[in-house]
Each structure stands twice: as structure tokens, then as C-alpha cells.
Design a protein around this motif. Structure first.
Motif, PDB file in Angstrom:
ATOM      1  N   PRO A 148      26.479 -79.192  29.959  1.00  0.00           N
ATOM      2  CA  PRO A 148      26.516 -77.936  30.132  1.00  0.00           C
ATOM      3  C   PRO A 148      25.760 -77.441  28.869  1.00  0.00           C
ATOM      4  CG  PRO A 148      28.137 -78.883  28.893  1.00  0.00           C
ATOM      5  CD  PRO A 148      27.407 -79.825  29.389  1.00  0.00           C
ATOM      6  N   TRP A 149      25.815 -75.971  28.593  1.00  0.00           N
ATOM      7  CA  TRP A 149      24.905 -75.479  27.771  1.00  0.00           C
ATOM      8  C   TRP A 149      25.521 -75.368  26.407  1.00  0.00           C
ATOM      9  CZ3 TRP A 149      27.549 -71.357  26.098  1.00  0.00           C
ATOM     10  CH2 TRP A 149      28.362 -70.628  26.782  1.00  0.00           C
ATOM     11  N   ASN A 150      26.803 -75.467  26.183  1.00  0.00           N
ATOM     12  CA  ASN A 150      27.560 -75.057  25.034  1.00  0.00           C
ATOM     13  C   ASN A 150      27.144 -75.931  23.893  1.00  0.00           C
ATOM     14  OD1 ASN A 150      29.246 -76.755  26.440  1.00  0.00           O
ATOM     15  ND2 ASN A 150      31.021 -75.820  25.344  1.00  0.00           N
ATOM     16  N   LYS A 173      20.462 -84.669  33.571  1.00  0.00           N
ATOM     17  CA  LYS A 173      20.087 -83.341  34.030  1.00  0.00           C
ATOM     18  C   LYS A 173      20.830 -82.396  33.083  1.00  0.00           C
ATOM     19  CE  LYS A 173      21.751 -79.594  36.306  1.00  0.00           C
ATOM     20  NZ  LYS A 173      20.985 -78.763  35.438  1.00  0.00           N
ATOM     21  N   PRO A 174      20.147 -81.655  32.168  1.00  0.00           N
ATOM     22  CA  PRO A 174      20.694 -80.690  31.051  1.00  0.00           C
ATOM     23  C   PRO A 174      21.027 -79.552  31.742  1.00  0.00           C
ATOM     24  CG  PRO A 174      18.356 -81.224  30.707  1.00  0.00           C
ATOM     25  CD  PRO A 174      18.613 -81.977  31.866  1.00  0.00           C
ATOM     26  N   ALA A 175      21.626 -78.552  31.172  1.00  0.00           N
ATOM     27  CA  ALA A 175      21.865 -77.195  31.605  1.00  0.00           C
ATOM     28  C   ALA A 175      20.603 -76.544  31.461  1.00  0.00           C
ATOM     29  CB  ALA A 175      22.941 -76.509  30.975  1.00  0.00           C
ATOM     30  N   ARG A 205      17.578 -77.093  38.461  1.00  0.00           N
ATOM     31  CA  ARG A 205      18.771 -76.270  39.042  1.00  0.00           C
ATOM     32  C   ARG A 205      20.056 -77.263  39.395  1.00  0.00           C
ATOM     33  NH1 ARG A 205      18.439 -71.107  39.438  1.00  0.00           N
ATOM     34  NH2 ARG A 205      20.389 -71.013  40.655  1.00  0.00           N
ATOM     35  N   GLY A 206      21.463 -76.950  39.112  1.00  0.00           N
ATOM     36  CA  GLY A 206      22.425 -77.752  39.395  1.00  0.00           C
ATOM     37  C   GLY A 206      22.458 -77.982  40.933  1.00  0.00           C
ATOM     38  N   SER A 207      22.069 -76.947  41.657  1.00  0.00           N
ATOM     39  CA  SER A 207      22.302 -76.814  43.180  1.00  0.00           C
ATOM     40  C   SER A 207      21.205 -77.633  43.624  1.00  0.00           C
ATOM     41  CB  SER A 207      22.376 -75.719  43.898  1.00  0.00           C
ATOM     42  OG  SER A 207      21.057 -75.045  43.251  1.00  0.00           O
ATOM     43  N   SER A 223      28.675 -88.923  35.217  1.00  0.00           N
ATOM     44  CA  SER A 223      29.317 -88.061  34.314  1.00  0.00           C
ATOM     45  C   SER A 223      28.994 -86.649  33.952  1.00  0.00           C
ATOM     46  CB  SER A 223      29.014 -88.686  32.888  1.00  0.00           C
ATOM     47  OG  SER A 223      29.959 -88.265  31.700  1.00  0.00           O
ATOM     48  N   PHE A 224      30.221 -85.557  34.135  1.00  0.00           N
ATOM     49  CA  PHE A 224      29.838 -84.347  34.251  1.00  0.00           C
ATOM     50  C   PHE A 224      30.670 -83.296  33.201  1.00  0.00           C
ATOM     51  CE2 PHE A 224      31.604 -80.203  35.592  1.00  0.00           C
ATOM     52  CZ  PHE A 224      30.637 -79.499  35.956  1.00  0.00           C
ATOM     53  N   THR A 225      30.096 -82.519  32.555  1.00  0.00           N
ATOM     54  CA  THR A 225      30.718 -81.533  31.641  1.00  0.00           C
ATOM     55  C   THR A 225      30.338 -80.222  31.991  1.00  0.00           C
ATOM     56  OG1 THR A 225      30.834 -83.327  29.895  1.00  0.00           O
ATOM     57  CG2 THR A 225      31.298 -80.888  29.269  1.00  0.00           C
ATOM     58  N   SER A 229      35.220 -75.254  38.402  1.00  0.00           N
ATOM     59  CA  SER A 229      34.917 -75.125  39.910  1.00  0.00           C
ATOM     60  C   SER A 229      33.595 -75.955  40.372  1.00  0.00           C
ATOM     61  CB  SER A 229      34.332 -73.582  40.097  1.00  0.00           C
ATOM     62  OG  SER A 229      33.202 -73.115  39.298  1.00  0.00           O
ATOM     63  N   THR A 230      32.681 -76.099  39.461  1.00  0.00           N
ATOM     64  CA  THR A 230      31.540 -76.993  39.694  1.00  0.00           C
ATOM     65  C   THR A 230      31.901 -78.433  39.702  1.00  0.00           C
ATOM     66  OG1 THR A 230      29.889 -75.514  38.513  1.00  0.00           O
ATOM     67  CG2 THR A 230      29.151 -77.876  38.953  1.00  0.00           C
ATOM     68  N   GLY A 231      32.829 -78.865  38.679  1.00  0.00           N
ATOM     69  CA  GLY A 231      33.198 -80.225  38.509  1.00  0.00           C
ATOM     70  C   GLY A 231      34.186 -80.710  39.762  1.00  0.00           C
TER      71      GLY A 231
HETATM   72  P1  ADP Z   1      28.616 -73.663  33.007  1.00  0.00           P
HETATM   73  O1  ADP Z   1      29.232 -72.411  32.989  1.00  0.00           O
HETATM   74  O2  ADP Z   1      28.914 -74.467  31.509  1.00  0.00           O
HETATM   75  O3  ADP Z   1      27.184 -73.570  32.911  1.00  0.00           O
HETATM   76  P2  ADP Z   1      28.413 -75.330  35.407  1.00  0.00           P
HETATM   77  O4  ADP Z   1      29.636 -75.953  35.805  1.00  0.00           O
HETATM   78  O5  ADP Z   1      27.760 -74.078  36.012  1.00  0.00           O
HETATM   79  O6  ADP Z   1      29.155 -74.720  33.883  1.00  0.00           O
HETATM   80  O7  ADP Z   1      27.266 -76.085  34.811  1.00  0.00           O
HETATM   81  C1  ADP Z   1      27.571 -77.379  34.317  1.00  0.00           C
HETATM   82  C2  ADP Z   1      26.409 -78.145  34.589  1.00  0.00           C
HETATM   83  O8  ADP Z   1      26.450 -78.538  36.042  1.00  0.00           O
HETATM   84  C3  ADP Z   1      24.772 -77.544  34.466  1.00  0.00           C
HETATM   85  O9  ADP Z   1      23.781 -78.836  34.018  1.00  0.00           O
HETATM   86  C4  ADP Z   1      24.630 -77.235  35.828  1.00  0.00           C
HETATM   87  O10 ADP Z   1      23.316 -76.834  36.180  1.00  0.00           O
HETATM   88  C5  ADP Z   1      25.236 -78.257  36.989  1.00  0.00           C
HETATM   89  N1  ADP Z   1      25.316 -77.767  38.082  1.00  0.00           N
HETATM   90  C6  ADP Z   1      25.733 -76.885  38.427  1.00  0.00           C
HETATM   91  N2  ADP Z   1      26.039 -76.757  40.082  1.00  0.00           N
HETATM   92  C7  ADP Z   1      25.990 -78.043  40.302  1.00  0.00           C
HETATM   93  C8  ADP Z   1      26.128 -78.554  41.428  1.00  0.00           C
HETATM   94  N3  ADP Z   1      26.388 -78.000  42.591  1.00  0.00           N
HETATM   95  N4  ADP Z   1      25.960 -80.074  41.635  1.00  0.00           N
HETATM   96  C9  ADP Z   1      25.652 -80.641  40.453  1.00  0.00           C
HETATM   97  N5  ADP Z   1      25.638 -80.047  39.298  1.00  0.00           N
HETATM   98  C10 ADP Z   1      25.737 -78.762  39.181  1.00  0.00           C
END
Ligand code: ADP
Length: 479
Positions: A148-150, A173-175, A205-207, A223-225, A229-231
Motif C-alpha cells: 500500500p501507499w502508507n 507491485k508497489p502502490a 495498476r492493482g486491477s 502477501s498483501f497489505t 475490500s481489496t484484501g
Molecule cells: P489503499 O487504500 O491502501 O490504496 P488498496 O487495497 O486499494 O488500498 O491498495 C493496496 C494495494 O493493492 C495497492 O498496491 C493496489 O494497487 C493493489 N490493488 C488494488 N486493487 C487490486 C486488485 N484488484 N488485485 C490486486 N491488487 C490490487
């Protein structure tokens, strides 16, 4: 012309399908750089490269592995001021916070450099005479890291370093908002002589990039932070194909303040935990649960303190609180101010937009009183400099309110009572408990993670990281 920072794939720096502009939230006219954005095909190429590199890396010299991580840690620490400035410039936390986070990233690499050569197994006798049993850990394979970005440098570091230490290869994949620090780590790893393909940086992009990693059959673990909703959505997809998953998501962390607390400690712990790093920490205290004997004195002192804090450009010396990270986060913070007021809480200080010499997303730290634990401002993660005080009668009610949340990351108490602090440590339903310390701010060598809706899977950091980044093998040998 802004500099173009490229993706690192199989040891080569490659332009992406498009670029994203990384802007400074303290000064939106300041462009940190242009960063490559990968498409699906480039992400797949990176996954294939990590797959190719896995055999040699996972079975190669562990001394070499330790040396590479140590060199990377040393370089990060030697460059902590510069990397900290980059971090503050792209994310908006203050320069001392940025430098501290860069230092921590370096320490994490050095810690895991040591862990490489401290890996051990177990040897047991079998219940069958003459048979020996060995229990060992092996790397899981190609791991996908989504950050994530924080915490633009610490979170990538605390995923990348253990992933590599235990012999995995990585696609990271960074934010989108903060690719600069992750790019710097990639550059440092190349200079530390990490073999091609072992670590791949795929910005985008995350998507697109994240989604491709999550669904790809050759990515053994994710491993995701990030957000809840995304998690949750990501975990459902990864688990459907039997990938290993580790999630760190939100918090609605309580800080209990009891009548017997030292007032100065309570104010300091609350203000630091709630508002530093602009409140944009998953461990931030966002519910201050205060017993009635100290409530008014505590609120008055917190308000005083908040009025004295300097909200300004993250890179300006003396700034206590930098800007919110971007317009959409600022809109979210403002929306919750309206929600809190409509719910009947009292906004006693802050919450207004502030103008500074540079155009940025500045907001005065906001405090609500009169909140109850059923209000949305007490239940939903706001992720900004907004905190609510909940008045309670006594310790028992405080504990019940603290635990009445769908989250369970960090939970804090300020008290001089051994009885209450001991009880709280045992009964707080959270992965981390802090006594007379802010809920945010943790050491780099011990487990980090939560319970309930905050986390899923095994812990990150310290020796406990091995649980996620390895798989256990039990071997039987007959003579
Ligand atoms: P934040 O509000 O901290 O940006 P997100 O959950 O939107 O939280 O993003 C956290 C990470 O997950 C980012 O690197 C973002 O690009 C990625 N991400 C967002 N959507 C998806 C997705 N559908 N699949 C995988 N990773 C994603």
C-alpha cells in the motif's frame, strides 16, 4: 522532463505500457518522477522470470544470499536521509518520520540477512524403531507482494527481505501513489548483486498487475497489505486456486485511558498514535476510550496539544503533521467529519482545510467527543487525522468497548495500574497490545499482525515471517 523510472524484469529495466506521474502531496506542482506502468503481458513476463530464477536461488549459497541482503540493508541505512526525503516527498509524512522509516527498512534487510544463516529444522526419533525424522522448511516458490501507499519503504522491505531470505523469488507491485521507494529498493538489490529474475519490480495498476499476480497459477503465495475490500476480494481469488495468502488490512484501534493514567503520558501517547503520519497508519488509534474521572482533563489537554501542532509541507523543518496523501483520501476524511457531526458527535477541534505556501492536501487534525461505539466514525476505518473520544464509566466498560469492533490489529491502554495493564494485555482482542505506548510504532524484529477483520494468514516480520514464506517438509529415513 521528469525522469522515467522503469520496471525491473529479469534483471533488465523495461519501460511499461504507459506511465504514471508520481506527485508530491505537500506540493502538487512537484513531480517526483514518471513511473512505468506494466500491462498484463509484462506482468506475466516478470512471473515467468521469477519462475526461471527460483531453482538456482532456492538451492544456491546461503552465504551469498545473506551477503546480498546485508549489502542492501547497509546501503539503505547509509542513504537513509536521501531515501527518507524521497519517501516524505512522495507520501507526505514528515522528514524525520521518512528517515526513521528508511532506517527501519535497512534494519529489516539486515535482520533477515542474519536469519538466512539461522534457519534450522528439527530431528526427531520415529515411533518406528531405527527410523529418523527430519522436519525442514523450504521456500514456497514465486511469491507476489502487493503493498500500500502508507509505508512506501518499510512494507515493501518487510515483505521482500524475508521472501528472499527464505529462498523465494519475488514479483513486487508497489502502490500506484508511491512507487519511488520500491523502485529505490529494486535499484539497491541490483547493485547488491542479486541475480537476474530473483526480484522483479512491476509497477502499475492493482486491477491489472495485482490482478494478474493473484490469478496466475505460477504465483505460489500472495502477501498483501491494503484495504479490507481489496484484501477480501483478492483472497477469495487466490484461495480458489489454492495459493497461500497473507493479508494485512485495516484497523479501528482503541486506546483506553484510565483515571489513574499519567495525564502527560496519556496525551502524548494519544496524539502520537492518532495523528502522527497524518493518522494514515493501520495501527493508528482512532478510538480514544476514556474513563469519566479523567475525561475532561484529557480532552482539554489533547485539544491544547493539537492546536500547537504544525501542519505543513512534509519536508519543511519543524512540521509535525504533513498533508493527507491525495485528494480522494482527503475527500474521505472530510466525508467522515460530516458523518460524525450528523451522528451527533461534537467536533471540538480541527477538521478544516489549511492553506500553506505550497499547494497540498493539508488538513488540521480533528477530534470528536461525545462519540458512541455504534457510530460509523467509531466503527469504520477513516485512515486520516480524525479521532473520536468515547466516554466510559470504568475499566470493564472500556475493555468491552475496545473489543467491540470487527477489527483486531492493535489495542492500547494508558494506566499506572499493574492490575489493569495485566488484565488488558490478556483480554484485548488484538494481535498487538501496547501499554503506555502509542498503538502505532512497532519494532522491526518481532511479529506484526492482527486478528478478526484486520489480518488473515500467518504473521509478518521477525522469525514468524518464516511461517508464510516457507513450507514444511517431514522426511523419514530408514537405515
Ligand atoms: P489503499 O487504500 O491502501 O490504496 P488498496 O487495497 O486499494 O488500498 O491498495 C493496496 C494495494 O493493492 C495497492 O498496491 C493496489 O494497487 C493493489 N490493488 C488494488 N486493487 C487490486 C486488485 N484488484 N488485485 C490486486 N491488487 C490490487
Amino acid at each position: 522532463m521528469a525522469e522515467l523510472f522503469k520496471n525491473l524484469i529479469n534483471g533488465e529495466w523495461l519501460a511499461g505500457a504507459s506511465v504514471s506521474v508520481n506527485r508530491n502531496p505537500s506540493d502538487t506542482s512537484d513531480v517526483v518522477g514518471e513511473y512505468a506502468q506494466a500491462d498484463v503481458a509484462q506482468t506475466r513476463t516478470a512471473i515467468a522470470a521469477a519462475g526461471e530464477a527460483f531453482g538456482a536461488w532456492s538451492t544456491g549459497s546461503i552465504q551469498e544470499r545473506a551477503n546480498i541482503l546485508d549489502r542492501a540493508g547497509n546501503e539503505i541505512i547509509a542513504r537513509k536521509d536521501e531515501l527518507g526525503a524521497l519517501l516524505s516527498r512522495e507520501e507526505g509524512k514528515t522528514l524525520p518520520e521518512g528517515i526513521g522509516e528508511a532506517m527501519r527498512a535497512g534494519q529489516i534487510f539486515k535482520f533477515f540477512a542474519g536469519e538466512v544463516v539461522r534457519q534450522s529444522g528439527e530431528k526427531l526419533a520415529s515411533v518406528r524403531p531405527g527410523v529418523d525424522i527430519e522436519i525442514t522448511r523450504e521456500p514456497v516458490g514465486v511469491v507476489g507482494l502487493i503493498t500500500p501507499w502508507n509505508f512506501p519503504i518499510a512494507i515493501p522491505a518487510w515483505k521482500i527481505a524475508p521472501a528472499l531470505a527464505y529462498g523465494n523469488t519475488v514479483v513486487c507491485k508497489p502502490a500506484d501513489l508511491v512507487p519511488g521507494c520500491a523502485w529505490a529498493i529494486a535499484d539497491i538489490l541490483v547493485r547488491a548483486s542479486l541475480p537476474a529474475g530473483v526480484f522483479n519490480l512491476v509497477m502499475g495498476r492493482g486491477s491489472v498487475v495485482g490482478e494478474t499476480m493473484v490469478n496466475h497459477p505460477d504465483v505460489a503465495a500472495i502477501s498483501f497489505t491494503g484495504s479490507v475490500s481489496t484484501g477480501r476480494a483478492l483472497a477469495a481469488k487466490a484461495i480458489a486456486r489454492m495459493a497461500k495468502v497473507q493479508l494485512e488490512m485495516g484497523g479501528k484501534n482503541p486506546l483506553v485511558v484510565l483515571d489513574d493514567a499519567d495525564l502527560a503520558v496519556a496525551v502524548n501517547v494519544a496524539v502520537q498514535g492518532s495523528y502522527f503520519s497524518t493518522g494514515q497508519r493501520c495501527t493508528a488509534s482512532s478510538r480514544l476510550i476514556v474513563t469519566e474521572g479523567i475525561h475532561d482533563r484529557f480532552v482539554d489537554a489533547v485539544v491544547e496539544k493539537l492546536k500547537s501542532l504544525k501542519v505543513d509541507n512534509a519536508l519543511t523543518p519543524g512540521t509535525d503533521i504533513g498533508p493527507v496523501v491525495d485528494q480522494s483520501q482527503l475527500d474521505q476524511d472530510m466525508k467522515y467529519l460530516e458523518i460524525g457531526k450528523a451522528e451527533g458527535a461534537t467536533l471540538v477541534v480541527g477538521g478544516e482545510r489549511v492553506q500553506r505556501a505550497t499547494e497540498g492536501f493539508y488538513m488540521a487534525p480533528a477530534l470528536f467527543t461525545g462519540a458512541t461505539n455504534t457510530m460509523r466514525i467509531a466503527r469504520e476505518e477513516i485512515f486520516g487525522p480524525v479521532t473520536a473520544v468515547l466516554r466510559v464509566k470504568n475499566y470493564d466498560e472500556a475493555l468491552a468497548v475496545a473489543n467491540d469492533t470487527e477489527f483486531g490489529l492493535a489495542s492500547g491502554i494508558v494506566t499506572t495500574s499493574l492490575k489493569y495493564s495485566s488484565h488488558f494485555k490478556r483480554h484485548a482482542q488484538a494481535g498487538m497490545v501496547m501499554v503506555n505506548l502509542p498503538t502505532a510504532g512497532v519494532d522491526y524484529h518481532v511479529p506484526f499482525g492482527g486478528r478478526k477483520g484486520s489480518s488473515y494468514g500467518s504473521r509478518e516480520q521477525g522469525r514468524y515471517a518464516a511461517e508464510f514464506f516457507t513450507t514444511v517438509k517431514t522426511a523419514y529415513t530408514a537405515p
